[in-house]
Design a protein around this motif. Structure first.
Motif, PDB file in Angstrom:
ATOM      1  N   LEU A  77       0.829  -1.211   0.000  1.00  0.00           N
ATOM      2  CA  LEU A  77       0.000   0.000   0.000  1.00  0.00           C
ATOM      3  C   LEU A  77       0.864   1.263   0.000  1.00  0.00           C
ATOM      4  N   ILE A  78       1.931   1.251   0.796  1.00  0.00           N
ATOM      5  CA  ILE A  78       2.822   2.416   0.835  1.00  0.00           C
ATOM      6  C   ILE A  78       3.506   2.614  -0.514  1.00  0.00           C
ATOM      7  N   THR A  98       4.182   5.603  -5.429  1.00  0.00           N
ATOM      8  CA  THR A  98       4.344   5.590  -6.890  1.00  0.00           C
ATOM      9  C   THR A  98       3.328   6.495  -7.573  1.00  0.00           C
ATOM     10  N   ILE A  99       2.085   6.422  -7.120  1.00  0.00           N
ATOM     11  CA  ILE A  99       1.018   7.190  -7.771  1.00  0.00           C
ATOM     12  C   ILE A  99       1.114   8.683  -7.459  1.00  0.00           C
ATOM     13  N   LEU A 100       1.449   9.011  -6.216  1.00  0.00           N
ATOM     14  CA  LEU A 100       1.374  10.408  -5.771  1.00  0.00           C
ATOM     15  C   LEU A 100       2.680  11.179  -5.913  1.00  0.00           C
ATOM     16  N   LEU A 101       3.811  10.514  -5.807  1.00  0.00           N
ATOM     17  CA  LEU A 101       5.075  11.242  -5.709  1.00  0.00           C
ATOM     18  C   LEU A 101       6.024  11.043  -6.889  1.00  0.00           C
ATOM     19  N   ILE A 102       5.915   9.947  -7.604  1.00  0.00           N
ATOM     20  CA  ILE A 102       6.829   9.718  -8.727  1.00  0.00           C
ATOM     21  C   ILE A 102       6.202  10.266 -10.009  1.00  0.00           C
ATOM     22  N   ASP A 140       4.610   5.404 -19.737  1.00  0.00           N
ATOM     23  CA  ASP A 140       5.528   4.264 -19.755  1.00  0.00           C
ATOM     24  C   ASP A 140       5.969   3.887 -18.347  1.00  0.00           C
ATOM     25  N   SER A 141       6.164   4.869 -17.532  1.00  0.00           N
ATOM     26  CA  SER A 141       6.649   4.650 -16.174  1.00  0.00           C
ATOM     27  C   SER A 141       6.103   5.765 -15.273  1.00  0.00           C
ATOM     28  N   ARG A 165       4.631  -3.170 -10.825  1.00  0.00           N
ATOM     29  CA  ARG A 165       5.998  -3.636 -10.557  1.00  0.00           C
ATOM     30  C   ARG A 165       6.497  -3.138  -9.211  1.00  0.00           C
ATOM     31  N   ASN A 166       6.297  -1.864  -8.914  1.00  0.00           N
ATOM     32  CA  ASN A 166       6.778  -1.308  -7.645  1.00  0.00           C
ATOM     33  C   ASN A 166       6.076  -1.927  -6.450  1.00  0.00           C
ATOM     34  N   VAL A 167       4.773  -2.164  -6.581  1.00  0.00           N
ATOM     35  CA  VAL A 167       4.018  -2.795  -5.492  1.00  0.00           C
ATOM     36  C   VAL A 167       4.508  -4.220  -5.265  1.00  0.00           C
TER      37      VAL A 167
END
Length: 271
Positions: A30-31, A36-40, A214-215, A220-222
């Motif tokens: 979850l973190i 990934t969604i909010l900060l990257i 694309d990224s 993948r990160n989860v």
């Protein structure tokens, strides 16, 4: 103290702590997903594919030699596309469309790849704005062949003109007059005017505007975060189990001493 690690013990550590592992993995996933969604920042790309024209390839080239020469050309052309001789005019053209990036930023956006078994080179532009990636890729497909051609040009002459040039030069051995000088100058000017550079690149695929990022890859990160959390926590419990001094059963006694076991006190707990 030497303790043997068996599959049974490995499974026991997992079976005892599986619910802890599951909770930690879920929290880590979850973190990682939120991060990934909010900060990257999302990255978008647009690509163009070029066919590399190897003018130096002879008919007796072996396949490996031809591919090696083409790979060398691909490296050269890639370096030209990311050099200032190409990026400075690109930056000026983009600024006319209110797209302002420095040459260093443009260079970092452009990457190229080459398939070893073919003569195809792919140039990829990656940017945080899909329309900017598309416009940069459009400039590359339009202008890269001409720039590469200019940098790597080879002057080629018509056979008849070369013969006339040689005939005029041979006259210098006996006599040099104004007519000969005029002839030499005229031929030289003609050779320069008719010289041509070899075509090096030909676009076979053109860029498209793609609004799909694309990224970064959330899945993948989860997955990486969850797997890493499980692995770290499992190793922690395993190490704690290995070095634990608590004796629970007969196997624990055998793990710390070679003294024969005479008997085991039975458990009086009702099942």
């Amino acid at each position: 103290m030497n303790k043997e690690i068996s599959l049974k013990k490995l499974w026991k550590v997992f079976a005892t702590n599986w619910w802890r592992l599951a909770i930690v993995a879920l929290v880590a996933m979850l973190i990682a997903g939120a991060f990934t969604i909010l900060l990257i920042p999302k990255k978008y790309s647009s690509s163009v594919t070029f066919y590399i024209i190897n003018q130096s390839a002879a008919s007796d080239y072996t396949t490996s030699a031809l591919l090696s020469a083409t790979e060398q050309l691909a490296n050269d052309y890639s370096n030209i596309i990311t050099s200032d001789i190409f990026l400075v005019p690109m930056r000026e053209a983009l600024m006319e469309q209110d797209i302002d990036y420095g040459t260093a930023a443009l260079r970092s956006m452009i990457s190229s790849s080459f398939k070893e078994t073919s003569s195809v080179m792919t140039v990829k532009v990656t940017c945080e704005k899909p329309e900017h990636a598309f416009e940069i890729a459009k400039y590359i497909v339009t202008n890269a062949p001409a720039t590469v051609k200019e940098v790597t040009k080879k002057t080629m002459f018509e056979k008849e003109q070369v013969d006339l040039y040689r005939e005029a030069l041979m006259k210098l051995e006996s006599k040099l007059d104004e007519s000969d000088l005029a002839t030499i100058k005229a031929i030289n000017d003609s050779l320069i005017a008719n010289s041509r550079a070899s075509d090096c690149l030909e676009a076979v695929n053109y860029p498209v505007l793609d609004n799909n990022a694309d990224s970064p890859s959330v899945v993948r990160n989860v997955a990486i975060a969850g797997l890493a959390a499980v692995l770290v926590l499992y190793l922690y419990y395993l190490i704690r189990y290995i070095f634990s001094a608590i004796i629970v059963n007969e196997e624990d006694i055998k793990g710390v001493t070679n003294v024969p076991i005479i008997g085991v006190i039975p458990s009086w707990e009702q099942e």
